[in-house]
Design an enzyme around this catalytic site. Structure first.
Site, short mmCIF file in Angstrom:
data_model
loop_
_atom_site.label_atom_id
_atom_site.label_comp_id
_atom_site.label_asym_id
_atom_site.label_seq_id
_atom_site.Cartn_x
_atom_site.Cartn_y
_atom_site.Cartn_z
N HIS A 41 1.08 -1.35 0.07
CA HIS A 41 0.16 0.03 0.66
C HIS A 41 0.96 0.88 0.08
O HIS A 41 0.24 1.84 -0.71
CB HIS A 41 -0.56 -0.32 1.26
CG HIS A 41 -2.52 1.07 0.89
ND1 HIS A 41 -3.06 1.01 -0.33
CD2 HIS A 41 -1.99 2.01 2.03
CE1 HIS A 41 -3.77 2.17 0.56
NE2 HIS A 41 -3.53 2.92 1.80
N GLU A 85 -7.72 7.95 -5.50
CA GLU A 85 -6.86 6.91 -4.97
C GLU A 85 -7.31 5.43 -4.52
O GLU A 85 -9.35 5.38 -4.37
CB GLU A 85 -6.67 7.83 -2.97
CG GLU A 85 -5.31 7.54 -3.35
CD GLU A 85 -4.50 7.82 -2.00
OE1 GLU A 85 -4.99 7.72 -0.65
OE2 GLU A 85 -3.45 7.81 -1.80
N SER A 86 -7.55 4.45 -3.60
CA SER A 86 -8.25 3.51 -3.54
C SER A 86 -8.88 3.46 -1.82
O SER A 86 -8.18 3.44 -1.09
CB SER A 86 -7.71 1.80 -4.36
OG SER A 86 -6.80 1.65 -3.34
N HIS A 87 -10.36 2.84 -2.02
CA HIS A 87 -9.81 2.48 -0.45
C HIS A 87 -10.88 1.12 -0.06
O HIS A 87 -11.90 1.12 0.36
CB HIS A 87 -10.85 3.32 0.84
CG HIS A 87 -10.00 4.17 2.05
ND1 HIS A 87 -10.51 3.57 2.86
CD2 HIS A 87 -9.19 4.07 1.53
CE1 HIS A 87 -9.93 4.08 3.91
NE2 HIS A 87 -8.79 4.42 3.04
N ASP A 260 -0.60 15.60 4.67
CA ASP A 260 -1.40 14.51 5.45
C ASP A 260 -1.19 13.32 6.10
O ASP A 260 -0.41 12.50 5.71
CB ASP A 260 -2.73 14.35 3.99
CG ASP A 260 -2.58 13.57 4.05
OD1 ASP A 260 -3.73 12.64 4.06
OD2 ASP A 260 -1.87 13.31 2.53
N ASN A 526 -2.36 5.62 -8.47
CA ASN A 526 -2.82 4.92 -6.85
C ASN A 526 -1.94 3.51 -7.09
O ASN A 526 -3.20 3.33 -8.52
CB ASN A 526 -3.80 4.69 -5.83
CG ASN A 526 -4.17 4.50 -4.65
OD1 ASN A 526 -4.58 3.37 -4.57
ND2 ASN A 526 -3.13 4.16 -4.12
N SER A 528 -3.54 -0.90 -6.05
CA SER A 528 -4.36 -1.33 -4.49
C SER A 528 -3.93 -3.03 -5.46
O SER A 528 -5.01 -3.19 -6.45
CB SER A 528 -6.21 -1.12 -5.09
OG SER A 528 -6.40 -2.25 -3.53
#
Length: 733
Positions: A41, A85-87, A260, A526, A528
């Site tokens: 990640h 971005e992935s979640h 962040d 990103n 994943s």
């Protein structure tokens, strides 16, 4: 501590490498720090060797991959900042918080760069909603995105949603955010200035999300349910305060660097900023504002509590920072300083509890080039004998089935939950080819889209990925925007499996080829991986987020039919391809064949032609032809314009293939009768086939092929099928 590193996702070889870096055995806090920073990640250890093939340079590129987000010059001293971005893993376990914090994290990546976020997009993939769990995931993912975006006041203007069996239990939640910044106000995460204080600002630090980055680097299993603490909890109102406080802080000269705290929390923000700046950082954990008692150094360093930032401040300006954050009711605590030795030194109760080289955490993760092989089933699924596919007897029914399929039907049930008009700059709302957001104080606008047909990529990852890039660019051109940059989210299964690595590699090569030919740089992204469970892996899904620039927002074009008697023209050639098509799946239950072949030079000419026609004001509507073929595009333009069409096609293809083939690159445009000759002449100059096929008229869709009437349906019947399907699926028991 017996083999604890294995539990945290490190291999024995990786553990040995850490020992050789440190010259000693690491303690538990240090093992934790390496386990998150060396996870897939954070470290991209299975994809980095492949990502270098993507084109990342271009005349507009101010910042490419490697920072919190990519930055593109749009003129007038303005730049657009973008990232996707992935979640995925968190959303599979705890869909509401997983999706909400995905949105929160991507927004922070944008304002960390000094930009004000102006738009969100979401690319979602779910299983077929025919069971309780899948419906629960869909409802809660959509609610999580809606609540976070709506509360923070950033419009969710677009995205894409597909439903396929391969995503069952393995949903994909890819969030994209775009912001605008003045070019001379861009902020970066490069720590510098020995002795400069390091401050943590925003929310307090708790135990939520500990080890989330490592969790996102594993396959999902029955035990995943027990990992709910690995899912962070978001507070959009806190983030709204943090956003405004940071943008106010950037107006002062106090900030040297800012990042962040996303995956791996304090560990990643400290070591990445220090590593970029070639410095070290000393952190005193007793000074970190905590929300829970008795937290260990391991927990504080790995917490993924949301709505927090790490700031390197000019020495002596700490009070300025505190003043701004106090005004917004937020914490701002000095927790450390920049050092000259390149080490991340962590102190608790006066003792050093971790001491590791920043660069080793941020940059020295091992990189793996895996073995690859073509999947054993690939040859079989690529076989398609068109004679096995008998033309349907009732073409009216076939058309209704295709346009009411989950992937083509209106996604209104989803986007109606989002506030897409907040900030009042949305010029084209969801449901069109691309969203358009005006840029205040200028004539300009930014067009945005996300695209990827995972089914095509399953059938051929190289071709499917080229189509994803081409379709994203084509969607932008349809509204009158010139594509300027890509942010990609590569969603795949477990790369340690040879056939998955083969998919990943070929997909990246496909994206690279398309971006090079169409001259659109990749500026952020990103990866994943490990998106699989006991049932198997997802379809390879390289989601392409793309931004386009519109110089004059008054010239935008939309897909809805505008005027009766307008002439309907198809641009591009139908090559009669139905492999991997929606028609084949919906009407015959087959996912087979080759995806449509794509000629990128042809694609480029078609896109340039459409931009030219829109710029000259020669067309009244434009819509790309993709899933569902010409027939679906026609119905979509008719429904959104509330006007019917009368079509007459001449073809050597079979009727059903003429209607439902998904051959790119094609577009459906409407033109005032007096401008038709000029449009055809310009199309000829661009070497793009252009065929007059009918007129806008009445309240029904009537299609004849080679003189034979095959479709005759009232628009309201089609609209009912198209508009109601997803709501109906979600509400039936």
């Amino acid at each position: 501590m017996d083999k604890i590193w294995r539990e945290l996702g490190l291999t024995d070889e990786e553990y040995e490498k850490i020992i050789s870096i440190l010259g000693r055995e690491p303690n538990i806090t240090e093992i934790g720090m390496y386990s998150v920073m060396w996870s897939e990640h954070c470290a991209y250890k299975n994809s980095k060797p492949l990502l270098k093939y993507l084109p990342t340079k271009g005349e507009r590129v101010i910042q490419g991959p490697g920072e919190n987000a990519g930055v593109l010059d749009i003129g007038d001293n303005l730049a657009v900042v973008m990232k996707i971005e992935s979640h995925n893993h968190p959303s599979a376990i705890e869909p509401y918080q997983g999706a909400a914090t995905g949105v929160g994290g991507i927004i922070r990546d944008i304002f960390t760069m000094g930009a004000r976020p102006i738009a969100l997009l979401d690319s979602l993939r779910f299983g077929i909603p025919d069971d309780k769990r899948t419906k629960y995931l869909i409802e809660n993912v959509v609610a999580g995105i809606a609540d976070y975006g709506n509360c923070i006041g950033i419009p969710t203007v677009g995205g894409d949603t597909y439903f396929e069996e391969s995503y069952k239990g393995n949903p994909l939640v890819n969030a994209m955010c775009v912001g605008i910044v003045e070019k001379d106000k861009i902020k970066k995460g490069i720590a510098k200035g020995i002795g400069n204080p390091v401050m943590i600002v925003g929310a307090t630090t708790g135990r939520d999300g500990i080890g989330g980055a490592s969790f996102a680097s594993q396959e999902l299993s029955e035990e995943s349910e027990e990992k709910r603490p690995s899912v962070q909890v978001g507070d959009p109102f806190m983030e709204k305060l943090l956003l405004e406080a940071c943008l106010e802080l950037f107006e002062t000269d106090a900030v040297v660097a800012i990042q962040d705290m996303g995956a791996a929390g304090l560990t990643s923000s400290s070591c990445e900023m220090a590593s970029r700046g070639g410095v070290g950082m000393e952190l005193d954990l007793d000074k970190v504002p905590l929300r829970e008692k008795g937290m260990t150094p391991y927990e504080i360093m790995l917490s993924e509590s949301q709505e927090r930032m790490l700031v390197v401040v000019e020495k002596g300006k700490e009070e300025d920072v505190q003043k701004v954050f106090k005004k917004w009711g937020l914490n701002a605590a000095t927790i450390g300083k920049i050092t000259d030795d390149g080490m991340i030194r962590v102190i608790k109760e006066g003792k050093i509890v971790a001491e590791v080289p920043a660069k080793s955490l941020a940059e020295d993760a091992p990189q793996y080039i895996r073995e690859e092989e073509v999947p054993k089933w690939q040859e079989d699924v690529n076989k398609l004998n068109i004679n096995e596919v008998k033309p349907p007897e009732d073409m009216n029914k076939a058309l209704k089935d295709v346009i009411s399929s989950l992937n083509i039907a209106s996604k209104e049930w989803i986007y109606s939950q989002y506030d897409y008009m907040v900030r009042t700059d949305t010029a084209i709302t969801p449901g069109m080819d691309a969203a358009v957001v005006r840029i205040k104080g200028t004539k300009k606008a930014i067009a945005l889209t996300t695209d990827c047909n995972g089914r095509y990529c399953y059938l051929d990852p190289y071709i499917g990925s080229q189509i994803a890039v081409a379709e994203a660019a084509r969607n932008l051109c349809m509204v009158g925007a010139k594509p300027i940059g890509v942010t990609d989210c590569l969603n795949f299964g477990n790369p340690e499996k040879k056939e998955i690595y083969w998919q990943l590699k070929n997909s990246i090569f496909g994206i690279a080829k398309a971006c090079e030919t169409l001259q659109i740089p990749v500026v952020s992204g990103n990866v994943s991986l490990y998106n699989e469970n006991e049932e198997g892996a997802i379809y390879p899904t390289p989601v392409i987020g793309m931004a386009g620039l519109i110089e004059d927002v008054s010239k935008i074009c939309t897909m809805d039919f505008k005027k009766e008697r307008d002439v309907i023209i198809i641009l591009g050639e139908n090559k009669g391809e139905i492999g991997g098509s929606e028609y084949l799946k919906v009407c015959f239950g087959m996912v087979k064949g080759q995806p449509p072949q794509i000629d990128l030079e042809e694609e480029k000419r078609l896109q340039e032609l459409v931009l030219k026609l829109i710029d000259k004001g020669l067309i009244n509507s434009s819509h790309d032809i993709s899933e569902g073929g010409f027939a679906a595009a026609l119905v979509e333009s008719a429904i959104s314009g509330k006007k019917g069409a009368k079509i007459s096609l001449q073809t050597s293809l079979r009727e059903d293939i003429e209607l439902f083939s998904e051959s790119p690159p094609r577009a459906l445009i409407t033109v005032s009768p007096e401008k038709v000759e000029e449009v055809l002449k310009i199309a000829y100059e661009y070497q793009v086939p252009a065929q007059k096929v009918g007129v806008v008229e009445g309240k029904k869709i009537a299609i004849e092929v080679n003189g034979k009437k095959i479709i005759d349906l009232p628009l309201e019947v089609l609209e009912e099928s198209w508009r109601g399907r997803i709501k109906w699926e979600m509400e039936r028991n």
